[in-house]
Design a protein around this motif. Structure first.
Motif, short mmCIF file in Angstrom:
data_model
loop_
_atom_site.label_atom_id
_atom_site.label_comp_id
_atom_site.label_asym_id
_atom_site.label_seq_id
_atom_site.Cartn_x
_atom_site.Cartn_y
_atom_site.Cartn_z
N LEU A 29 -5.82 2.51 -15.20
CA LEU A 29 -6.36 2.94 -13.91
C LEU A 29 -5.41 2.55 -12.79
N LEU A 30 -4.92 1.32 -12.81
CA LEU A 30 -3.99 0.88 -11.78
C LEU A 30 -2.73 1.75 -11.78
N ALA A 31 -2.20 2.03 -12.95
CA ALA A 31 -0.99 2.87 -13.04
C ALA A 31 -1.26 4.27 -12.49
N ALA A 32 -2.40 4.85 -12.84
CA ALA A 32 -2.72 6.20 -12.37
C ALA A 32 -2.83 6.23 -10.85
N LEU A 33 -3.42 5.21 -10.28
CA LEU A 33 -3.54 5.16 -8.82
C LEU A 33 -2.19 4.84 -8.17
N ALA A 34 -1.43 3.92 -8.76
CA ALA A 34 -0.15 3.52 -8.17
C ALA A 34 0.85 4.67 -8.15
N LEU A 35 0.80 5.53 -9.16
CA LEU A 35 1.71 6.67 -9.20
C LEU A 35 1.40 7.71 -8.13
N ARG A 36 0.27 7.51 -7.46
CA ARG A 36 -0.12 8.38 -6.33
C ARG A 36 -0.47 7.51 -5.13
N ALA A 37 0.26 6.47 -4.93
CA ALA A 37 -0.04 5.49 -3.88
C ALA A 37 -0.31 6.16 -2.54
N GLY A 38 -1.42 5.78 -1.93
CA GLY A 38 -1.77 6.30 -0.62
C GLY A 38 -2.40 7.68 -0.63
N ARG A 39 -2.52 8.28 -1.82
CA ARG A 39 -3.10 9.63 -1.91
C ARG A 39 -4.39 9.58 -2.72
N LEU A 46 -8.61 10.76 -13.03
CA LEU A 46 -8.58 9.36 -13.46
C LEU A 46 -9.25 9.18 -14.81
N VAL A 47 -10.37 9.85 -15.03
CA VAL A 47 -11.03 9.78 -16.34
C VAL A 47 -10.09 10.29 -17.42
N ASP A 48 -9.42 11.41 -17.16
CA ASP A 48 -8.46 11.95 -18.14
C ASP A 48 -7.34 10.97 -18.44
N GLU A 49 -6.83 10.32 -17.40
CA GLU A 49 -5.69 9.43 -17.60
C GLU A 49 -6.09 8.09 -18.24
N VAL A 50 -7.30 7.65 -18.00
CA VAL A 50 -7.73 6.37 -18.56
C VAL A 50 -8.27 6.53 -19.98
N TRP A 51 -9.08 7.56 -20.22
CA TRP A 51 -9.73 7.72 -21.52
C TRP A 51 -9.16 8.85 -22.36
N ARG A 87 -8.45 6.09 -3.96
CA ARG A 87 -7.08 6.01 -3.43
C ARG A 87 -6.65 4.56 -3.43
N LEU A 88 -5.46 4.30 -3.95
CA LEU A 88 -4.86 2.97 -3.84
C LEU A 88 -4.31 2.84 -2.43
N CYS A 89 -4.76 1.84 -1.71
CA CYS A 89 -4.33 1.63 -0.32
C CYS A 89 -2.98 0.93 -0.35
N ALA A 90 -1.96 1.72 -0.48
CA ALA A 90 -0.59 1.22 -0.57
C ALA A 90 0.36 2.30 -0.10
N ASN A 91 1.52 1.88 0.32
CA ASN A 91 2.58 2.81 0.67
C ASN A 91 3.41 3.08 -0.58
N PRO A 92 4.01 4.23 -0.68
CA PRO A 92 4.84 4.50 -1.86
C PRO A 92 5.90 3.41 -2.10
N ASP A 93 6.45 2.82 -1.06
CA ASP A 93 7.49 1.81 -1.26
C ASP A 93 6.93 0.50 -1.82
N ASP A 94 5.59 0.39 -1.90
CA ASP A 94 4.96 -0.77 -2.53
C ASP A 94 4.95 -0.64 -4.05
N VAL A 95 5.35 0.53 -4.55
CA VAL A 95 5.34 0.81 -5.98
C VAL A 95 6.78 0.94 -6.46
N ASP A 96 7.12 0.18 -7.49
CA ASP A 96 8.51 0.10 -7.93
C ASP A 96 9.14 1.44 -8.27
N VAL A 97 8.40 2.36 -8.84
CA VAL A 97 8.99 3.64 -9.23
C VAL A 97 9.46 4.43 -8.00
N PHE A 98 8.74 4.32 -6.90
CA PHE A 98 9.15 5.01 -5.68
C PHE A 98 10.32 4.30 -5.01
N ARG A 99 10.33 2.96 -5.07
CA ARG A 99 11.50 2.21 -4.57
C ARG A 99 12.73 2.55 -5.40
#
Length: 134
Positions: A29-39, A46-51, A87-99
Motif C-alpha cells: 500500500l505504501l509503495a502504491a501511494l508513494a509511486l503517486r505521491a501527492g496525487r 489500490l485494491v488491485d495493487e495490494v491484493w 493520497r500520500l501527502c508528500a511531494n514527488p521529491d520525497d520519494v527516492d524514485v522521483f529524486r
C-alpha cells in the motif's frame, strides 16, 4: 518524511530513523501511494495493487483497515482520504524514485553541457538511492 521504493519499501523520518512498516500488504500500500505521491489514487487501483487477483470479500473494508494501519504507522496526516480513494501527502521529491529520475536528468544535462565532473557527482547521488533489489 522520505519514502524509499528503490529497494525494500521504507519510510524514513527527517532525522534519518526508519519507520517500522508492517507486513507485505502494508508495504505494498505504501509503495502504491508513494509511486503517486501527492496525487489521488482510486481505491480500486489500490485494491488491485495490494491484493492482485485475489482481493478479500470486503475489499473496501479491508483497504480502509489497511489505510488505518498505515496512518497509525506514518502519522494520521500523511495519508489523506480523497473522493473515491487516498493520497500520500508528500511531494514527488520525497520519494527516492522521483529524486532518482531528477538526478539522472540533471546528470545527463551536465554531461551534455560539457561538465563531466558535475554529471558524475549527480549520477553517483542517483545510484546511491538504490538500497537493494526492488
Amino acid at each position: 518524511m522520505r519514502y524509499r521504493v528503490l529497494g525494500p519499501t521504507r519510510a524514513v523520518r527527517a532525522d534519518g530513523t526508519a519507520v517500522p512498516i508492517g507486513g507485505a500488504r502494508l508495504r505494498a500500500l505504501l509503495a502504491a501511494l508513494a509511486l503517486r505521491a501527492g496525487r489521488a489514487v482510486p481505491a480500486a487501483a489500490l485494491v488491485d495493487e495490494v491484493w492482485g487477483t485475489e482481493p478479500p470479500a470486503d475489499a473496501s473494508g479491508a483497504l480502509q483497515a489497511l489505510v488505518g494501519r498505515l496512518r497509525r504507522t506514518l502519522g494520521a496526516d500523511r495519508v489523506a482520504s480523497v473522493d473515491g480513494g487516498y493520497r500520500l501527502c508528500a511531494n514527488p521529491d520525497d520519494v527516492d524514485v522521483f529524486r532518482f529520475d531528477r538526478l539522472v536528468g540533471e546528470g545527463s544535462r551536465a554531461l551534455a553541457d560539457g561538465d563531466p565532473a558535475k554529471a558524475a557527482a549527480l549520477l553517483d547521488d542517483a545510484l546511491a538511492l538504490w538500497t537493494g533489489e526492488a
